[in-house]
Design a protein around this motif. Structure first.
Motif, mmCIF file in Angstrom:
data_model
loop_
_atom_site.group_PDB
_atom_site.id
_atom_site.type_symbol
_atom_site.label_atom_id
_atom_site.label_comp_id
_atom_site.label_asym_id
_atom_site.label_seq_id
_atom_site.Cartn_x
_atom_site.Cartn_y
_atom_site.Cartn_z
ATOM 1 N N ALA A 150 0.837 -1.210 0.000
ATOM 2 C CA ALA A 150 0.000 0.000 0.000
ATOM 3 C C ALA A 150 0.866 1.252 0.000
ATOM 4 O O ALA A 150 0.801 2.083 0.915
ATOM 5 N N VAL A 151 1.673 1.406 -1.050
ATOM 6 C CA VAL A 151 2.582 2.542 -1.127
ATOM 7 C C VAL A 151 1.847 3.843 -1.415
ATOM 8 O O VAL A 151 2.422 4.925 -1.319
ATOM 9 N N ASP A 152 0.569 3.750 -1.757
ATOM 10 C CA ASP A 152 -0.214 4.943 -2.090
ATOM 11 C C ASP A 152 -1.037 5.455 -0.924
ATOM 12 O O ASP A 152 -1.647 6.518 -1.002
ATOM 13 N N ALA A 153 -1.071 4.731 0.182
ATOM 14 C CA ALA A 153 -2.027 5.033 1.250
ATOM 15 C C ALA A 153 -1.591 6.229 2.084
ATOM 16 O O ALA A 153 -0.430 6.332 2.491
ATOM 17 N N PRO A 154 -2.525 7.149 2.367
ATOM 18 C CA PRO A 154 -2.208 8.276 3.247
ATOM 19 C C PRO A 154 -2.100 7.817 4.692
ATOM 20 O O PRO A 154 -2.587 6.741 5.074
ATOM 21 N N ALA A 155 -1.485 8.657 5.506
ATOM 22 C CA ALA A 155 -1.223 8.301 6.899
ATOM 23 C C ALA A 155 -2.492 7.955 7.657
ATOM 24 O O ALA A 155 -2.540 6.972 8.412
ATOM 25 N N TYR A 156 -3.547 8.747 7.484
ATOM 26 C CA TYR A 156 -4.762 8.515 8.275
ATOM 27 C C TYR A 156 -5.386 7.159 7.943
ATOM 28 O O TYR A 156 -5.950 6.481 8.813
ATOM 29 N N GLU A 157 -5.273 6.730 6.692
ATOM 30 C CA GLU A 157 -5.852 5.447 6.299
ATOM 31 C C GLU A 157 -5.052 4.295 6.891
ATOM 32 O O GLU A 157 -5.614 3.294 7.362
ATOM 33 N N LEU A 158 -3.735 4.433 6.897
ATOM 34 C CA LEU A 158 -2.882 3.415 7.502
ATOM 35 C C LEU A 158 -3.157 3.294 8.993
ATOM 36 O O LEU A 158 -3.256 2.203 9.545
ATOM 37 N N GLN A 159 -3.278 4.460 9.651
ATOM 38 C CA GLN A 159 -3.498 4.422 11.085
ATOM 39 C C GLN A 159 -4.836 3.787 11.431
ATOM 40 O O GLN A 159 -4.955 2.983 12.359
ATOM 41 N N ALA A 160 -5.863 4.152 10.673
ATOM 42 C CA ALA A 160 -7.186 3.589 10.930
ATOM 43 C C ALA A 160 -7.170 2.073 10.771
ATOM 44 O O ALA A 160 -7.759 1.339 11.578
ATOM 45 N N ALA A 161 -6.479 1.595 9.734
ATOM 46 C CA ALA A 161 -6.402 0.150 9.518
ATOM 47 C C ALA A 161 -5.652 -0.527 10.650
ATOM 48 O O ALA A 161 -6.070 -1.578 11.159
#
Length: 260
Positions: A150-161
């Protein structure tokens, strides 16, 4: 040539929304999704320790920093999971002296599902350590089990996951997630750290006594049982100063933002 994709994670330290894998956790069962991260994001048992996103990134941060590229169109917007590297193998293809690798991962999803998958990715020779066994990398996954990093994912999306994965795995409680997402930032000094001799899910169970400084400069003490990953024990020795989060109307639980 090395414009690296970043994850801002957390494994939530860190890091802050809910802070990560990544980390100290209170045994109310602090132990994503930290998250993990972190985070911050990042947390498990009676009172959690969370990983902030920055902590999540530091723990396996260089892993994603070393990886770059585009996500295929069919994976755009696909859900994010966290994959632990099991092994890697070269496919035989190289582009600009960068070998393409098949990265075998054990993937955890926010729904609590786990599966093994292979992500194919180009990795710079100098950054092969970023995908060594044990590294944790975010992936996008499809219902058929295919994944890409997931090299395209923004920080907030990574954190939520990361946070949801930790919740699904039972490493954090809904209350701990609420603290990480809505708590006040503070600092805490470790007054005492006493091992119980118990090991739970590979983590040492300890009792921490903390002196927390509120934003207005006043202080309160709290004693909590926590499960601590081996790599984080050095950060909670007596005298250590750590970042913390707590709810102003409930000071019975504190989350600590540490590196996993």
């Amino acid at each position: 040539m090395r414009t690296f994709a970043k994850i801002a994670l957390i494994v939530g330290l860190t890091a802050t929304g809910y802070y990560v894998y990544t980390g100290l956790t209170g045994t109310d069962e602090f132990a994503w999704l930290n998250g993990w991260l972190i985070a911050p994001v990042l947390l498990l048992t009676v009172v959690p320790i969370l990983f902030s996103l920055s902590a999540f990134r530091r723990s396996f941060g260089e892993s994603m920093a070393a990886l770059r590229g585009d996500v295929p169109a069919e994976f755009a917007g696909a859900p994010i999971g966290m994959g632990t590297v099991v092994s890697t193998a070269r496919t035989g293809l190289s582009i600009n002296d960068q070998p393409q690798l098949d990265i075998v991962l054990d993937v955890d999803t926010p729904e609590g599902r786990g599966f093994r998958a292979v992500a194919r990715h180009l990795v710079d020779l100098t950054e092969l350590g970023a995908v060594q066994p044990g590294a944790v990398l975010p992936v996008r996954y499809l219902p058929d089990g295919r994944v890409v990093l997931a090299v395209d994912a923004p920080a907030y999306e990574l954190q939520a996951a990361l946070d949801r994965i930790q919740l699904a795995k039972g490493h954090i409680t809904p209350k701990q997630l609420h603290i990480a997402e809505n708590g006040l930032d503070a600092q805490a000094v470790v007054l005492a750290m006493n091992p119980t001799g118990e090991v739970r899910a590979g983590r040492a169970v300890i009792v921490l006594t903390l002196r927390v400084t509120r934003p207005d400069g006043t202080r309160f003490d709290v004693t909590q049982e926590k499960t601590v990953p081996p790599g984080a024990l050095g950060q909670v020795q007596p005298g250590a100063v750590v970042r913390a989060k707590y709810l102003p109307y409930d000071e019975s639980e504190v989350t600590l933002l540490v590196n996993p």
